[in-house]
Scaffold this motif. Structure first.
Motif, PDB file in Angstrom:
ATOM      1  N   GLY A 155      -4.591   4.045  -5.375  1.00  0.00           N
ATOM      2  CA  GLY A 155      -4.131   2.966  -4.520  1.00  0.00           C
ATOM      3  C   GLY A 155      -2.949   3.263  -3.640  1.00  0.00           C
ATOM      4  O   GLY A 155      -2.444   2.360  -2.957  1.00  0.00           O
ATOM      5  N   PHE A 156      -2.459   4.498  -3.571  1.00  0.00           N
ATOM      6  CA  PHE A 156      -1.296   4.839  -2.750  1.00  0.00           C
ATOM      7  C   PHE A 156      -1.743   5.146  -1.317  1.00  0.00           C
ATOM      8  O   PHE A 156      -2.400   6.149  -1.070  1.00  0.00           O
ATOM      9  N   GLN A 157      -1.374   4.289  -0.384  1.00  0.00           N
ATOM     10  CA  GLN A 157      -1.734   4.460   1.030  1.00  0.00           C
ATOM     11  C   GLN A 157      -0.579   5.161   1.746  1.00  0.00           C
ATOM     12  O   GLN A 157       0.253   4.536   2.391  1.00  0.00           O
ATOM     13  N   LEU A 158      -0.542   6.469   1.606  1.00  0.00           N
ATOM     14  CA  LEU A 158       0.603   7.221   2.124  1.00  0.00           C
ATOM     15  C   LEU A 158       0.651   7.184   3.644  1.00  0.00           C
ATOM     16  O   LEU A 158      -0.392   7.274   4.313  1.00  0.00           O
ATOM     17  N   PRO A 159       1.857   7.095   4.221  1.00  0.00           N
ATOM     18  CA  PRO A 159       1.974   7.232   5.673  1.00  0.00           C
ATOM     19  C   PRO A 159       1.429   8.586   6.121  1.00  0.00           C
ATOM     20  O   PRO A 159       1.527   9.578   5.387  1.00  0.00           O
ATOM     21  N   LYS A 160       0.856   8.616   7.294  1.00  0.00           N
ATOM     22  CA  LYS A 160       0.226   9.850   7.776  1.00  0.00           C
ATOM     23  C   LYS A 160       1.186  11.029   7.778  1.00  0.00           C
ATOM     24  O   LYS A 160       0.827  12.152   7.427  1.00  0.00           O
TER      25      LYS A 160
ATOM     26  N   GLY B  14      -2.176  -2.769  -6.480  1.00  0.00           N
ATOM     27  CA  GLY B  14      -2.849  -3.654  -7.419  1.00  0.00           C
ATOM     28  C   GLY B  14      -2.974  -5.052  -6.849  1.00  0.00           C
ATOM     29  O   GLY B  14      -2.557  -5.333  -5.720  1.00  0.00           O
ATOM     30  N   LYS B  15      -3.557  -5.967  -7.632  1.00  0.00           N
ATOM     31  CA  LYS B  15      -3.807  -7.333  -7.178  1.00  0.00           C
ATOM     32  C   LYS B  15      -3.350  -8.326  -8.228  1.00  0.00           C
ATOM     33  O   LYS B  15      -3.188  -8.006  -9.391  1.00  0.00           O
TER      34      LYS B  15
ATOM     35  N   ALA C 157       0.502  -7.332  -9.603  1.00  0.00           N
ATOM     36  CA  ALA C 157       0.677  -6.451  -8.453  1.00  0.00           C
ATOM     37  C   ALA C 157       2.131  -6.028  -8.319  1.00  0.00           C
ATOM     38  O   ALA C 157       3.058  -6.793  -8.593  1.00  0.00           O
ATOM     39  N   ARG C 158       2.319  -4.782  -7.910  1.00  0.00           N
ATOM     40  CA  ARG C 158       3.649  -4.259  -7.623  1.00  0.00           C
ATOM     41  C   ARG C 158       3.690  -3.820  -6.167  1.00  0.00           C
ATOM     42  O   ARG C 158       2.658  -3.732  -5.503  1.00  0.00           O
TER      43      ARG C 158
ATOM     44  N   GLY D 147       9.187   4.480  -3.787  1.00  0.00           N
ATOM     45  CA  GLY D 147       9.672   3.652  -4.883  1.00  0.00           C
ATOM     46  C   GLY D 147       8.683   2.558  -5.224  1.00  0.00           C
ATOM     47  O   GLY D 147       7.971   2.056  -4.341  1.00  0.00           O
ATOM     48  N   ILE D 148       8.631   2.179  -6.506  1.00  0.00           N
ATOM     49  CA  ILE D 148       7.720   1.140  -6.970  1.00  0.00           C
ATOM     50  C   ILE D 148       8.511   0.097  -7.740  1.00  0.00           C
ATOM     51  O   ILE D 148       9.338   0.429  -8.587  1.00  0.00           O
ATOM     52  N   ASP D 149       8.228  -1.167  -7.437  1.00  0.00           N
ATOM     53  CA  ASP D 149       8.857  -2.246  -8.189  1.00  0.00           C
ATOM     54  C   ASP D 149       8.088  -3.527  -7.917  1.00  0.00           C
ATOM     55  O   ASP D 149       7.370  -3.635  -6.898  1.00  0.00           O
ATOM     56  N   THR D 150       8.239  -4.493  -8.813  1.00  0.00           N
ATOM     57  CA  THR D 150       7.613  -5.794  -8.560  1.00  0.00           C
ATOM     58  C   THR D 150       8.302  -6.526  -7.429  1.00  0.00           C
ATOM     59  O   THR D 150       7.734  -7.430  -6.818  1.00  0.00           O
TER      60      THR D 150
END
Length: 554
Positions: free
Chosen positions: A397-402, A506-507, A511-512, A531-534
């Motif tokens: 699910g990681f949509q990395l910048p180009k 996520g959904k 979701a975070r 970085g990942i966080d809610t």
């Protein structure tokens, strides 16, 4: 090998067919399919299938959709005879399915075969005898007339002796094969087929099947097509004849020869699942049918669960489908090459529901044959940024910048070089987390909060730098700007934010948010952090810390 000039071998002679039509034709319909797995394929196995294995395999062929199945050579062995009887006595043959048996043109073998077929509803009685010049010379020491008499007598004897079966309601069709057709003189192949047809007396409603086998593949596919077109145009009862193909693969072109021969006018194809057969094998029906399917033609065969079909095949035959086998191989839809992966990822993104399939390097939708999309891109030292980004997006699910693709691609490529093996998706995910998300040194974010007043945002933060805690505060036009200004009061390198993006991971309630931030330091370094966080605000602050830690590690 013999040095030049190579005098040991001779080129295969061409066919005199100046007005050939097949090169300008296009396939528009599927042929009649006949599986010969249980005879031609089975006799090629080091350990032939047991009756129970043959029963399981027969059920598989029926489920796939074959309406004509050659079940064996019942006059050749007791196990073949018993298998045929069990199919009939246990009512295993569905309505609409014809079983086919093979038999030489000998009275005793024909009689034994008819015994095996008692009670069947629909049968194809496949008679054959050898016709090529070298077979006539080396094996039979027989003339053309002798060979014709063998064939016509066999057909005449069958026609007489099958009458009790016909009286009991069995539909009997004749298939005749001039064995080694492709190495037989065309005029003689035509003559013997015409004489056999004279005896059988087919009609357009009850056609004879003339099977023209490439028992050993000697010529190129275009020559095979010429041979088939020549026969189709010279037969006097073409409307009462089904022209059948039975190619082998000695030159590795059995599929190509079949496809061109269908253009040349053939109606029917015999072959096996995955091409199992003597020497280099029979025609691979799976590949041939799916080739036709990719033209948008309904084939009548269902390969929607190709993994299950492969499992049954491998268990019953004790053969393995090669990893790069078209459509069915474990790696058939897998790209390791970086440029291929990049093209797949970009074309996949343009794919729209309801539009024709048009994904680069993948000629058929893997879902149509029950294959997983997860195997499409796999990573080793030959892979590139596009493949890594594809896996991180599609699997995690990681949509990395180009602009981040090249950076993560280089990191994963170095890992693959170090390991010297293919990387799993778990390896790639772990490398991404290790590089971007889990870094805690030398900067650790301990606390962060913001307050807003008069369109200005003030942050209060606490970080640990090289084991020493620092309380920071600053104001800016947003949380990111305020935090950057606060960090500027420390001994950390000065930097500017070049780009920022975020999305949900996520959904629903679980979701975070994931943030990606690109920075440029006063030392000229340009790199990303994640970085990942809610909390989306906190995710972006963690991304800045991630980028700083990566910069300090360089």
């Amino acid at each position: 090998m013999q040095p030049s000039p190579v005098s040991k071998y001779r080129p295969f002679p061409p066919v005199d067919l100046p007005n050939r039509q097949w090169p300008s034709r296009t396939l528009t319909r599927a042929p009649i399919w006949c599986s010969v797995d249980l005879r031609d394929g089975n006799q090629a196995l080091a350990q032939p299938m047991s009756v129970e294995e043959k029963l399981e395999y027969f059920d598989l062929l029926v489920k796939i959709g074959f309406k004509e199945i050659e079940v064996g050579f019942p006059s050749a062995s007791q196990i073949e005879f018993d298998f045929c009887r069990r199919l009939i006595e246990e009512n295993r043959i569905p309505a609409g399915v014809s079983i086919q048996i093979l038999c030489q043109c000998r009275e005793d073998l024909i009689t034994r075969s008819l015994e095996a077929l008692r009670g069947a509803k629909s049968i194809i009685f496949h008679l054959y005898n050898s016709t090529s010049p070298k077979q006539r010379e080396y094996v039979f020491n027989a003339s053309r007339d002798d060979i014709i008499r063998i064939a016509t007598h066999g057909v005449s004897f069958l026609k007489e002796k099958m009458q009790p079966l016909v009286a009991e309601g069995t539909r009997v069709r004749l298939e005749y094969s001039p064995e080694s057709f492709t190495s037989t003189e065309l005029d003689f192949a035509l003559e013997i087929c015409e004489r056999v047809t004279d005896v059988w007396q087919p009609t357009p409603e009850n056609k004879i099947i003339l099977n023209l086998p490439a028992t050993v593949e000697y010529g190129t596919p275009n020559v095979h097509a010429d041979q088939i077109e020549w026969m189709c145009t010279h037969l006097t009862r073409r409307s009462s004849t089904t022209i059948s193909l039975h190619t082998h693969n000695d030159r590795g072109t059995g599929i190509a020869a079949t496809e061109l021969a269908l253009l040349a006018g053939a109606d029917r194809v015999e072959g096996t699942l995955f091409g199992v057969g003597e020497r280099t094998g029979n025609l691979d029906i799976v590949t041939t049918a799916l080739n036709i399917y990719t033209y948008g033609i309904e084939t009548g065969l269902d390969f929607g669960d190709l993994n299950h079909i492969r499992d049954v095949y491998e268990r019953c035959t004790r053969m393995e489908v090669p990893a790069r086998q078209p459509y069915a191989g474990e790696l058939a839809f897998t790209a390791f090459s970086g440029s291929h992966q990049d093209a797949i990822k970009k074309s996949w993104a343009h794919q729209k529901p309801g539009r024709p399939w048009d994904v680069l390097y993948i000629p058929v939708d893997p879902a149509d044959v029950g294959r997983s999309y997860k195997a499409i891109i796999r990573i080793n030292s030959q892979s590139g940024k596009g493949g890594v980004a594809y896996i991180l997006e599609n699997d995690y699910g990681f949509q990395l910048p180009k602009l981040m693709h090249k950076e993560i691609g280089r990191i994963v490529n170095d890992l693959a070089d170090a390991k010297g093996t293919e990387l799993t998706t778990e390896d790639i995910h772990a490398a991404f987390l290790r590089e971007y998300i889990e870094r805690r040194e030398p900067v650790t974010l301990e606390h962060f909060k913001t307050t807003e007043r008069d369109s200005a945002v003030t942050c209060e933060a606490s970080i640990t730098l090289n084991g020493k805690r620092h309380a920071l505060t600053a104001s800016g036009n947003g949380p990111i700007d305020a935090f950057v200004r606060a960090l500027g009061t420390t001994v950390l390198p000065k930097f500017e934010v070049l780009s920022y993006s975020e999305h949900s991971l996520g959904k629903g309630a679980e979701a975070r948010a994931v943030s990606y931030i690109q920075i440029k330091t006063d030392r000229g370094q340009t790199l990303f952090g994640a970085g990942i966080d809610t909390n989306i605000e906190l995710a972006s602050i963690k991304a800045i810390v991630s980028a700083l830690n990566r910069a300090l590690a360089k």
